[in-house]
Design an enzyme around this catalytic site. Structure first.
Site, PDB file in Angstrom:
ATOM      1  CB  SER A 120      -0.921   0.000   1.217  1.00 28.55           C
ATOM      2  OG  SER A 120      -0.192  -0.290   2.376  1.00 28.55           O
ATOM      3  CG  HIS A 141      -2.758  -0.688  -3.566  1.00 24.39           C
ATOM      4  ND1 HIS A 141      -3.011   0.621  -3.237  1.00 24.39           N
ATOM      5  CD2 HIS A 141      -2.976  -1.399  -2.437  1.00 24.39           C
ATOM      6  CE1 HIS A 141      -3.362   0.685  -1.969  1.00 24.39           C
ATOM      7  NE2 HIS A 141      -3.357  -0.531  -1.466  1.00 24.39           N
ATOM      8  CD  GLU A 153      -3.143   3.413  -6.050  1.00 26.67           C
ATOM      9  OE1 GLU A 153      -3.334   4.636  -6.068  1.00 26.67           O
ATOM     10  OE2 GLU A 153      -2.989   2.780  -4.986  1.00 26.67           O
ATOM     11  CG  ASN A 191      -3.449   3.892   0.808  1.00 25.38           C
ATOM     12  OD1 ASN A 191      -4.630   3.914   1.184  1.00 25.38           O
ATOM     13  ND2 ASN A 191      -2.771   2.775   0.659  1.00 25.38           N
TER      14      ASN A 191
HETATM   15  N1  3HC Z   1     -15.727 -10.845   0.745  1.00 27.67           N
HETATM   16  C1  3HC Z   1     -16.712 -10.961  -0.166  1.00 27.67           C
HETATM   17  N2  3HC Z   1     -17.838 -10.220  -0.155  1.00 27.67           N
HETATM   18  C2  3HC Z   1     -17.992  -9.341   0.852  1.00 27.67           C
HETATM   19  C3  3HC Z   1     -17.013  -9.173   1.854  1.00 27.67           C
HETATM   20  C4  3HC Z   1     -15.840  -9.977   1.769  1.00 27.67           C
HETATM   21  N3  3HC Z   1     -14.849  -9.864   2.661  1.00 27.67           N
HETATM   22  N4  3HC Z   1     -17.435  -8.210   2.714  1.00 27.67           N
HETATM   23  C5  3HC Z   1     -18.647  -7.801   2.265  1.00 27.67           C
HETATM   24  N5  3HC Z   1     -18.960  -8.483   1.139  1.00 27.67           N
HETATM   25  C6  3HC Z   1     -20.160  -8.288   0.303  1.00 27.67           C
HETATM   26  C7  3HC Z   1     -21.402  -8.765   1.024  1.00 27.67           C
HETATM   27  O1  3HC Z   1     -21.650 -10.140   0.790  1.00 27.67           O
HETATM   28  C8  3HC Z   1     -22.485  -7.895   0.417  1.00 27.67           C
HETATM   29  O2  3HC Z   1     -22.865  -8.404  -0.854  1.00 27.67           O
HETATM   30  P1  3HC Z   1     -24.390  -8.218  -1.402  1.00 27.67           P
HETATM   31  O3  3HC Z   1     -24.622  -6.728  -1.483  1.00 27.67           O
HETATM   32  O4  3HC Z   1     -24.354  -8.885  -2.741  1.00 27.67           O
HETATM   33  O5  3HC Z   1     -25.249  -8.894  -0.389  1.00 27.67           O
HETATM   34  C9  3HC Z   1     -21.759  -6.571   0.138  1.00 27.67           C
HETATM   35  O6  3HC Z   1     -20.357  -6.868   0.114  1.00 27.67           O
HETATM   36  C10 3HC Z   1     -22.059  -5.576   1.230  1.00 27.67           C
HETATM   37  O7  3HC Z   1     -21.654  -6.170   2.474  1.00 27.67           O
HETATM   38  P2  3HC Z   1     -22.444  -6.022   3.846  1.00 27.67           P
HETATM   39  O8  3HC Z   1     -23.926  -5.912   3.576  1.00 27.67           O
HETATM   40  O9  3HC Z   1     -21.980  -7.085   4.784  1.00 27.67           O
HETATM   41  O10 3HC Z   1     -21.904  -4.718   4.505  1.00 27.67           O
HETATM   42  P3  3HC Z   1     -21.817  -3.277   3.927  1.00 27.67           P
HETATM   43  O11 3HC Z   1     -22.976  -2.933   3.042  1.00 27.67           O
HETATM   44  O12 3HC Z   1     -21.551  -2.450   5.127  1.00 27.67           O
HETATM   45  O13 3HC Z   1     -20.524  -3.298   2.996  1.00 27.67           O
HETATM   46  C11 3HC Z   1     -18.241  -2.988   2.636  1.00 27.67           C
HETATM   47  C12 3HC Z   1     -19.289  -3.678   3.483  1.00 27.67           C
HETATM   48  C13 3HC Z   1     -18.266  -3.557   1.218  1.00 27.67           C
HETATM   49  C14 3HC Z   1     -16.905  -3.295   3.265  1.00 27.67           C
HETATM   50  C15 3HC Z   1     -18.575  -1.446   2.574  1.00 27.67           C
HETATM   51  O14 3HC Z   1     -18.812  -0.960   3.861  1.00 27.67           O
HETATM   52  C16 3HC Z   1     -17.484  -0.628   1.949  1.00 27.67           C
HETATM   53  O15 3HC Z   1     -17.358  -0.559   0.746  1.00 27.67           O
HETATM   54  N6  3HC Z   1     -16.654   0.016   2.808  1.00 27.67           N
HETATM   55  C17 3HC Z   1     -15.501   0.786   2.354  1.00 27.67           C
HETATM   56  C18 3HC Z   1     -14.391  -0.168   2.026  1.00 27.67           C
HETATM   57  C19 3HC Z   1     -13.166   0.551   1.564  1.00 27.67           C
HETATM   58  O16 3HC Z   1     -13.100   1.767   1.442  1.00 27.67           O
HETATM   59  N7  3HC Z   1     -12.139  -0.235   1.282  1.00 27.67           N
HETATM   60  C20 3HC Z   1     -10.866   0.274   0.893  1.00 27.67           C
HETATM   61  C21 3HC Z   1     -10.009   0.435   2.082  1.00 27.67           C
HETATM   62  S1  3HC Z   1      -8.458   1.168   1.676  1.00 27.67           S
HETATM   63  C22 3HC Z   1      -7.546  -0.102   1.134  1.00 27.67           C
HETATM   64  O17 3HC Z   1      -7.944  -1.255   1.089  1.00 27.67           O
HETATM   65  C23 3HC Z   1      -6.172   0.260   0.719  1.00 27.67           C
HETATM   66  C24 3HC Z   1      -5.140  -0.230   1.671  1.00 27.67           C
HETATM   67  O18 3HC Z   1      -3.873   0.006   1.097  1.00 27.67           O
HETATM   68  C25 3HC Z   1      -5.199   0.436   3.042  1.00 27.67           C
END
Ligand code: 3HC
Length: 292
Positions: A120, A141, A153, A191
């Site tokens: 990252s 990424h 990315e 990031n």
């Molecule tokens: N694997 C597979 N599917 C998943 C999952 C996982 N780990 N987590 C959630 N899902 C799916 C669920 O099954 C659900 O699917 P559906 O809509 O078809 O039923 C969908 O995602 C939504 O999940 P939930 O209903 O359980 O929960 P939310 O609606 O709260 O969504 C989330 C969860 C997708 C994580 C959403 O909150 C989100 O997009 N959050 C932001 C995530 C983000 O910004 N990520 C990037 C972080 S930065 C990064 O990674 C970079 C690094 O370098 C730091």
């Protein structure tokens, strides 16, 4: 390079297992390596559970789910990567450990194999320079959770070849992801922008501007983010956020990237977030350290 037939993924954590799952669901054979047998079992259980969930929601048929699972092989022997066309590492964010892994991989992997890092924030140019194949090293990424997030990315190191870039872009698109390309500067694109926002949310909490609930609700409803910045920090891991802020601060050299003391204090106290099982939608600081 012709089309990728086999991928090696190093690291059975949340990112590595998610990347392996995405590849398998897109018809590619994957070998997932982890040095730690319990981590490997956890990765296997997580891929199976995630695919089963998609089958139960009819997003995959039974046979598509079974085929995807069959394409993933779990191993604790890195030698199994000798046939991999493309190797993605998703191990701990330590430059030294990643460099050591690359040196090991170049002894095993075929001469045409591409080495991609899911880092990252670590410099791809420096990782590449540690190998004898710097043209074949690139940043790839993924975002957490990889099966859900639509972006990859791609980070071009100073010596990454056009062929390596083209093969990585083609593979990312095969995985169903939208590609953005970044030059190799601290934090890349996402990031560099995301982490200062999260850091600023900690400053808002630290200086008593608002409660954590109002900071998160403000950003969720005010800017249509799926999670507020404090909840997102909790989801990513406060230690990961702090470590990226330190990379931005050191690499870009401006005071605006200095980590918020409250973020530092939570990490010092070992309150890192969701990965510790503190609970859904619970902020790492909850019930713990008081703000100033
Ligand atoms: N694997 C597979 N599917 C998943 C999952 C996982 N780990 N987590 C959630 N899902 C799916 C669920 O099954 C659900 O699917 P559906 O809509 O078809 O039923 C969908 O995602 C939504 O999940 P939930 O209903 O359980 O929960 P939310 O609606 O709260 O969504 C989330 C969860 C997708 C994580 C959403 O909150 C989100 O997009 N959050 C932001 C995530 C983000 O910004 N990520 C990037 C972080 S930065 C990064 O990674 C970079 C690094 O370098 C730091």
């Amino acid at each position: 390079m012709s089309s990728v037939k086999q991928i090696g993924v190093v690291g059975g954590g949340q990112m590595g297992s998610g990347i392996a799952q995405v590849a398998a669901m897109n018809g590619i054979h994957v070998c997932l390596f982890d040095v730690d047998p319990p981590a490997l079992s956890k990765a296997s259980a997580s891929v199976s559970a995630s695919i089963a969930r998609l089958v139960s929601k009819a997003q995959l048929s039974q046979s598509e789910g079974a085929d995807a699972l069959q394409r993933v092989r779990f191993t604790s022997n890195l030698e199994d990567f000798h046939q991999a066309d493309f190797i993605i590492e998703a191990i701990v964010e330590s430059e030294d450990i990643k460099k050591r892994l690359l040196l090991q991989l170049e002894k095993i992997a075929k001469s045409s194999a591409i080495f991609a890092s899911n880092t990252s924030s670590i410099s791809i140019t420096r990782l590449a320079a540690a190998t004898s194949r710097p043209h074949q090293v690139i940043g790839m990424h993924f975002f957490n959770p990889p099966p859900v997030m639509k972006l990859i990315e791609i980070v071009r190191g100073a010596q990454t070849s056009d062929e390596t870039f083209a093969a990585t872009k083609a593979l990312s698109e095969r995985l169903g992801k939208k590609v953005i390309t970044s030059r190799d500067f601290s934090g890349f694109i996402v990031n560099r922008i995301l982490m200062p926002m999260i850091n600023e949310a900690f400053f808002a909490l630290y200086t008593g501007v608002a409660t954590k609930e109002d900071i998160d609700t403000g950003m969720k409803l005010g800017t249509n983010h799926p999670m507020g910045p404090l909840q997102l920090a909790d989801f990513i891991g406060l230690d990961v956020c702090l470590s990226i802020m330190k990379v931005l601060h050191a690499g870009l050299g401006e005071n605006k990237y200095a980590p918020c003391p409250l973020l530092v204090q939570y990490v010092d106290a070992g309150r890192l977030g969701k990965k510790q099982g503190i609970g859904k939608n619970k902020f790492a600081g909850e019930g713990g350290i008081k703000k100033c």
